[in-house]
Design an enzyme around this catalytic site. Structure first.
Site, PDB file in Angstrom:
ATOM      1  CG  HIS A   6      -1.948   1.029   1.375  1.00 28.84           C
ATOM      2  ND1 HIS A   6      -1.997   1.667   2.761  1.00 28.84           N
ATOM      3  CD2 HIS A   6      -2.622   1.561   0.564  1.00 28.84           C
ATOM      4  CE1 HIS A   6      -2.771   2.700   2.471  1.00 28.84           C
ATOM      5  NE2 HIS A   6      -3.438   2.522   1.399  1.00 28.84           N
ATOM      6  CG  HIS A  48      -3.190   9.115  -0.288  1.00 30.91           C
ATOM      7  ND1 HIS A  48      -4.035  10.227   0.591  1.00 30.91           N
ATOM      8  CD2 HIS A  48      -4.065   8.093  -0.462  1.00 30.91           C
ATOM      9  CE1 HIS A  48      -5.083   9.339   0.907  1.00 30.91           C
ATOM     10  NE2 HIS A  48      -4.981   8.144   0.333  1.00 30.91           N
TER      11      HIS A  48
HETATM   12  O1  G3P Z   1      -6.026   0.734  -2.511  1.00 28.60           O
HETATM   13  C1  G3P Z   1      -6.679   0.804  -0.949  1.00 28.60           C
HETATM   14  C2  G3P Z   1      -6.135   2.081  -0.530  1.00 28.60           C
HETATM   15  O2  G3P Z   1      -5.105   2.700  -1.265  1.00 28.60           O
HETATM   16  C3  G3P Z   1      -7.291   3.025  -0.660  1.00 28.60           C
HETATM   17  O3  G3P Z   1      -7.262   3.956   0.309  1.00 28.60           O
HETATM   18  O4  G3P Z   1      -6.776   6.457   0.789  1.00 28.60           O
HETATM   19  O5  G3P Z   1      -4.917   4.753   1.059  1.00 28.60           O
HETATM   20  O6  G3P Z   1      -5.841   5.523  -1.181  1.00 28.60           O
HETATM   21  P1  G3P Z   1      -6.147   5.228   0.260  1.00 28.60           P
HETATM   22 MG    MG Z   2      -4.459   4.364  -2.456  1.00 28.36          MG
END
Ligand code: G3P
Ligand code: MG
Length: 248
Positions: A6, A48
């Protein structure tokens, strides 16, 4: 079960940087998840938030800086100087690095809070230029973006991202729009949701799971992937688990 890093190896390294991606690869991740936005000059960049403040030594919206201007910022908010100077990567820089590596990529289109002009088109164009179409999937909280991606390039799998509340009858929704995966928040996932997805042949990648209790739950549910900040921990746990299960 696939281990999906992630924002790269974000538990230990600055998220969404080449360093975090390289470390995730070394840690044995099967796939890297990253977030894509557009700079002022329409360069797909990996970050992000819609603004740089939370992660970098600067302030303001990504879309108000050119790619060259964005390169001045250091992604150092979380770890300080511990990992040196880490820039916001362009999506192209990432593809150049990932191209010949045995790793796949989950490209999250960050179009939920601000809808960038032609983000989907720019990303698809770049994937084609690097011949990476067969080694990626898309995900997004903005499901219209996924439907647009399907129009542009139907062969790339898509994952329907949701927050903790989830989406009722998600399996049906995903199958109706030919979206192959559901990507729910682990905190809202139940036996019923898992079953609903199975009923419609929808695969499950679940975010964000960083401990063995969560991993065990996903494993028992038969999920396809775990999206984690700690890819090495997950990989080690799975290797041990599968060694035990197969008696090796
Ligand atoms: O792909 C899972 C995750 O990335 C979704 O949430 O906010 O971390 O992009 P975020
Ligand atoms: Mg994400």
């Amino acid at each position: 079960m696939k281990v999906i890093a992630h924002r790269g190896y974000s538990g230990k390294f600055p998220e969404n940087t080449m360093l975090a991606f390289k470390k995730a690869y070394k840690a044995g991740a099967d796939e890297i998840e990253l977030d894509v936005q557009l700079s002022k000059d329409n360069v797909p960049v990996i970050i992000h938030d819609e603004f740089i403040d939370r992660v970098a030594d600067g302030t303001g919206f990504v879309r108000n800086y050119t790619f060259q201007e964005l390169q001045e910022f250091n992604i150092n908010k979380k770890f300080g100087d511990k990992h040196g100077f880490n820039t916001i990567p362009s999506f192209e820089e990432y593809l150049y690095w990932a191209k010949n590596k045995p790793i796949t990529t989950n490209v999250e289109l960050k179009s939920g809070n601000y809808y960038y002009n032609e983000l989907e088109e720019k990303v698809v164009e770049m994937l084609r230029a690097y011949e990476m179409e067969k080694r990626v999937m898309f995900s997004s909280f903005n499901h219209v973006s996924l439907i647009r991606c399907k129009e542009l390039i139907p062969e790339i799998p898509c994952g329907v991202l949701t927050l903790k509340e989830g989406l009722g009858n998600a399996g049906y929704f995903a199958s109706k729009y030919h979206l192959e995966y559901y990507h729910p928040d682990f905190r809202g996932l139940t036996d019923e949701v898992v079953q609903n997805c199975k009923d419609y042949g929808i695969k499950l990648n679940v975010w964000t799971v960083n401990d063995v209790e969560g991993l065990q739950k996903l494993y028992d549910w038969g999920c396809d992937g775990v999206i984690t900040n700690y890819p090495r921990l997950c990989k080690n746990w799975l290797n041990a688990k599968e060694g035990t299960e197969t008696g090796t």
